[in-house]
Design a protein around this motif. Structure first.
Motif, mmCIF file in Angstrom:
data_model
loop_
_atom_site.group_PDB
_atom_site.id
_atom_site.type_symbol
_atom_site.label_atom_id
_atom_site.label_comp_id
_atom_site.label_asym_id
_atom_site.label_seq_id
_atom_site.Cartn_x
_atom_site.Cartn_y
_atom_site.Cartn_z
ATOM 1 N N LEU A 38 0.854 -1.180 0.000
ATOM 2 C CA LEU A 38 0.000 0.000 0.000
ATOM 3 C C LEU A 38 0.896 1.237 0.000
ATOM 4 O O LEU A 38 1.700 1.417 0.914
ATOM 5 N N LEU A 39 0.773 2.059 -1.015
ATOM 6 C CA LEU A 39 1.563 3.285 -1.137
ATOM 7 C C LEU A 39 0.648 4.487 -0.928
ATOM 8 O O LEU A 39 -0.428 4.544 -1.521
ATOM 9 N N PHE A 40 1.076 5.419 -0.104
ATOM 10 C CA PHE A 40 0.293 6.639 0.038
ATOM 11 C C PHE A 40 1.166 7.784 0.525
ATOM 12 O O PHE A 40 2.292 7.579 0.955
ATOM 13 N N ASP A 41 0.621 8.980 0.435
ATOM 14 C CA ASP A 41 1.392 10.164 0.817
ATOM 15 C C ASP A 41 1.147 10.518 2.282
ATOM 16 O O ASP A 41 0.423 9.825 2.997
ATOM 17 N N SER A 42 1.743 11.597 2.705
ATOM 18 C CA SER A 42 1.711 11.979 4.115
ATOM 19 C C SER A 42 0.311 12.362 4.592
ATOM 20 O O SER A 42 0.053 12.386 5.792
ATOM 21 N N TRP A 43 -0.597 12.605 3.671
ATOM 22 C CA TRP A 43 -1.965 12.959 4.032
ATOM 23 C C TRP A 43 -2.647 11.803 4.748
ATOM 24 O O TRP A 43 -3.527 11.989 5.568
ATOM 25 N N TYR A 44 -2.248 10.560 4.434
ATOM 26 C CA TYR A 44 -2.865 9.367 5.004
ATOM 27 C C TYR A 44 -1.993 8.681 6.061
ATOM 28 O O TYR A 44 -2.416 7.686 6.631
ATOM 29 N N ALA A 45 -0.813 9.159 6.309
ATOM 30 C CA ALA A 45 0.103 8.511 7.261
ATOM 31 C C ALA A 45 -0.305 8.838 8.694
ATOM 32 O O ALA A 45 0.368 9.575 9.411
ATOM 33 N N LYS A 46 -1.410 8.242 9.108
ATOM 34 C CA LYS A 46 -1.950 8.438 10.451
ATOM 35 C C LYS A 46 -2.139 7.075 11.112
ATOM 36 O O LYS A 46 -2.328 6.060 10.455
ATOM 37 N N ARG A 47 -2.115 7.054 12.425
ATOM 38 C CA ARG A 47 -2.186 5.806 13.187
ATOM 39 C C ARG A 47 -3.444 5.003 12.863
ATOM 40 O O ARG A 47 -3.404 3.782 12.771
ATOM 41 N N GLU A 48 -4.572 5.676 12.698
ATOM 42 C CA GLU A 48 -5.839 4.976 12.439
ATOM 43 C C GLU A 48 -5.755 4.097 11.191
ATOM 44 O O GLU A 48 -6.099 2.912 11.228
ATOM 45 N N LEU A 49 -5.276 4.641 10.101
ATOM 46 C CA LEU A 49 -5.181 3.878 8.853
ATOM 47 C C LEU A 49 -4.063 2.835 8.913
ATOM 48 O O LEU A 49 -4.233 1.700 8.463
ATOM 49 N N LEU A 50 -2.923 3.184 9.482
ATOM 50 C CA LEU A 50 -1.805 2.249 9.544
ATOM 51 C C LEU A 50 -2.138 1.036 10.407
ATOM 52 O O LEU A 50 -1.844 -0.096 10.029
ATOM 53 N N ALA A 51 -2.776 1.251 11.544
ATOM 54 C CA ALA A 51 -3.150 0.132 12.403
ATOM 55 C C ALA A 51 -4.143 -0.775 11.689
ATOM 56 O O ALA A 51 -4.062 -2.005 11.778
ATOM 57 N N HIS A 52 -5.075 -0.187 10.961
ATOM 58 C CA HIS A 52 -6.061 -0.978 10.223
ATOM 59 C C HIS A 52 -5.394 -1.761 9.091
ATOM 60 O O HIS A 52 -5.679 -2.946 8.906
ATOM 61 N N ALA A 53 -4.502 -1.122 8.370
ATOM 62 C CA ALA A 53 -3.844 -1.770 7.234
ATOM 63 C C ALA A 53 -2.948 -2.919 7.679
ATOM 64 O O ALA A 53 -2.891 -3.964 7.026
ATOM 65 N N LEU A 54 -2.256 -2.755 8.785
ATOM 66 C CA LEU A 54 -1.296 -3.775 9.221
ATOM 67 C C LEU A 54 -1.948 -4.978 9.889
ATOM 68 O O LEU A 54 -1.263 -5.915 10.284
#
Length: 150
Positions: A38-54
């Protein structure tokens, strides 16, 4: 192969991170037999999305991050002291990793790249790879990756 899977225009009710998590939930069952990055920019680099993705075992993340994102060295040994071992080591600043560019230059195309294993709060308790790039114009960019470079 990079394939755009879908996009959603927000109607203002759900946040961008909630929409991204919903899109992951729709797409990942289709891709469960493949390794996904999953590639994304700094706009999405937040704990909520990262925890869900991982939560998905076949999903790795590479993201651009804000230059002021808190990074820490890996914790050192406990040295026989009592109590809970530290989660994080010394706080790192982007300039400290960028100083590695002066000592050890790894050139990729038109960029110089420095790499270091770090811990960040946005990735929780996970160790990630931090990359700092220096362009010809002199601008620094920070990237985090869960992909093992080997």
């Amino acid at each position: 192969i990079a394939v755009p899977i879908g996009y959603v225009m927000s109607n203002g009710e759900a946040s961008k991170l909630t929409l991204a998590c919903q899109l992951l939930d729709e797409v990942m069952p289709i891709l469960e037999k493949r390794q996904v990055i999953l590639l994304f920019d700094s706009w999405y680099a937040k704990r909520e999305l990262l925890a869900h993705a991982l939560r998905y075992p076949n999903l790795n993340v590479i993201c651009n991050a804000r230059h002021d994102t808190a990074m820490f060295e890996l914790p050192g040994p406990t040295a026989g002291r009592r109590g809970r071992p530290p989660k994080y080591g010394k706080r790192l600043m982007l300039d400290e990793i960028a100083d590695d560019l002066k000592n050890y230059l790894c050139r990729m195309d038109d960029y110089f790249v420095a790499h270091r294993l770090v811990k960040t709060r946005i990735f929780g308790d996970r160790t990630v790879h931090a990359y700092v790039t220096l362009s010809k114009s002199g601008s620094y960019r920070l990237f985090f990756s869960t992909v093992d470079p080997m």
